[in-house]
Scaffold this motif. Structure first.
Motif, PDB file in Angstrom:
ATOM      1  N   GLY A 215       0.785  -1.225   0.000  1.00 33.16           N
ATOM      2  CA  GLY A 215       0.000   0.000   0.000  1.00 33.16           C
ATOM      3  C   GLY A 215       0.816   1.273   0.000  1.00 33.16           C
ATOM      4  N   GLN A 216       2.119   1.191  -0.188  1.00 38.72           N
ATOM      5  CA  GLN A 216       2.960   2.388  -0.179  1.00 38.72           C
ATOM      6  C   GLN A 216       3.024   2.983  -1.582  1.00 38.72           C
ATOM      7  N   VAL A 217       2.996   4.307  -1.646  1.00 43.05           N
ATOM      8  CA  VAL A 217       3.068   4.996  -2.927  1.00 43.05           C
ATOM      9  C   VAL A 217       4.381   5.772  -3.003  1.00 43.05           C
TER      10      VAL A 217
ATOM     11  N   VAL B 206      -2.601   6.815  -8.243  1.00 40.73           N
ATOM     12  CA  VAL B 206      -1.900   5.530  -8.147  1.00 40.73           C
ATOM     13  C   VAL B 206      -2.912   4.392  -8.155  1.00 40.73           C
ATOM     14  N   GLN B 207      -4.038   4.567  -7.435  1.00 41.53           N
ATOM     15  CA  GLN B 207      -5.069   3.534  -7.430  1.00 41.53           C
ATOM     16  C   GLN B 207      -5.637   3.332  -8.827  1.00 41.53           C
ATOM     17  N   ALA B 208      -5.875   4.420  -9.547  1.00 44.11           N
ATOM     18  CA  ALA B 208      -6.392   4.309 -10.914  1.00 44.11           C
ATOM     19  C   ALA B 208      -5.368   3.632 -11.822  1.00 44.11           C
TER      20      ALA B 208
ATOM     21  N   LEU C  98      -5.609  -4.121  -2.086  1.00 42.50           N
ATOM     22  CA  LEU C  98      -4.178  -3.844  -2.254  1.00 42.50           C
ATOM     23  C   LEU C  98      -3.713  -2.714  -1.327  1.00 42.50           C
ATOM     24  N   PHE C  99      -4.572  -1.716  -1.112  1.00 41.59           N
ATOM     25  CA  PHE C  99      -4.204  -0.561  -0.289  1.00 41.59           C
ATOM     26  C   PHE C  99      -4.671  -0.712   1.152  1.00 41.59           C
ATOM     27  N   SER C 100      -4.918  -1.942   1.597  1.00 39.49           N
ATOM     28  CA  SER C 100      -5.377  -2.165   2.972  1.00 39.49           C
ATOM     29  C   SER C 100      -4.238  -2.050   3.988  1.00 39.49           C
ATOM     30  N   GLY C 101      -2.993  -2.030   3.530  1.00 47.32           N
ATOM     31  CA  GLY C 101      -1.858  -1.937   4.439  1.00 47.32           C
ATOM     32  C   GLY C 101      -1.196  -3.281   4.688  1.00 47.32           C
ATOM     33  N   ARG C 102      -1.869  -4.362   4.344  1.00 42.48           N
ATOM     34  CA  ARG C 102      -1.279  -5.696   4.478  1.00 42.48           C
ATOM     35  C   ARG C 102      -0.332  -5.954   3.321  1.00 42.48           C
ATOM     36  N   ARG C 103       0.678  -6.741   3.564  1.00 37.22           N
ATOM     37  CA  ARG C 103       1.619  -7.127   2.509  1.00 37.22           C
ATOM     38  C   ARG C 103       0.957  -8.219   1.674  1.00 37.22           C
TER      39      ARG C 103
END
Length: 184
Positions: A10-12, A21-23, A39-44
């Protein structure tokens, strides 16, 4: 040859707007909004595994152009420790080997590579063998018995007899057309 996996947490890239970035990732992975939110939930989350160095670099560069920071990690060969087979008398083990060569009493333990796999470190999985070629893998089923049905009350009608079908109504007579004439 070393193998690598690509993960995302989730890092940009610094300075990249999150919505953009999400788009970009939605377009890149052809994913819907729900998968992008995961994907952007913070979990690897592992994106791709088993890549060579060139493939891993290509994934990392593509994700970086999209504005996401990809985590490239070398895969280590997982060690598998086999437990010793259970002790059995020699005569009994020879008879068991002749009757059931597909079963084994060993179990496999996998050493975890990360905290997710650590949850499964205490699981003991049996080490099933492989059946010999041509062996029947399904249990034998007993033959189905024919039901006992008493048919003595039935008989056959002679050939050409009426079997009680409903009679079709008689066809109406054709209309009288003798009075119709053609004019010239």
């Amino acid at each position: 040859m070393s193998l690598y996996e690509i993960a995302f947490a989730g890092q940009v890239v610094p300075g990249a707007p999150l919505e953009q970035v999400q788009a970009n990732l939605a377009r890149l992975f052809q994913a819907d909004a729900q998968r992008i939110a995961l994907l952007f939930s913070g979990r690897r989350i592992v994106i791709k595994s088993g890549l060579d160095a060139a493939g891993a670099e290509k994934y990392r560069a593509t994700m970086e152009r999209a504005g996401a920071v990809a985590i490239v990690q070398a895969l280590q060969a997982e060690e598998v420790a086999m437990a010793p087979p259970p002790a059995a008398p020699a005569a009994q083990s020879a008879a068991a080997a002749a009757t059931a060569p597909a079963k084994s009493g060993t179990s496999a333990r996998v050493i975890p590579r990360d905290e997710y796999m650590a949850a499964f470190s205490e699981v003991e999985a049996p080490d099933f063998g492989i059946a010999p070629i041509g062996a029947d893998l399904q249990d034998a089923k007993p033959e189905a018995e024919a039901p006992a049905v008493d048919l003595s009350q039935f008989s056959l009608a002679p050939v050409g007899s009426d079997m009680g079908q409903a009679k079709a109504p008689a066809a109406a007579p054709p209309p009288d057309t003798s009075h119709i004439k053609l004019q010239e």
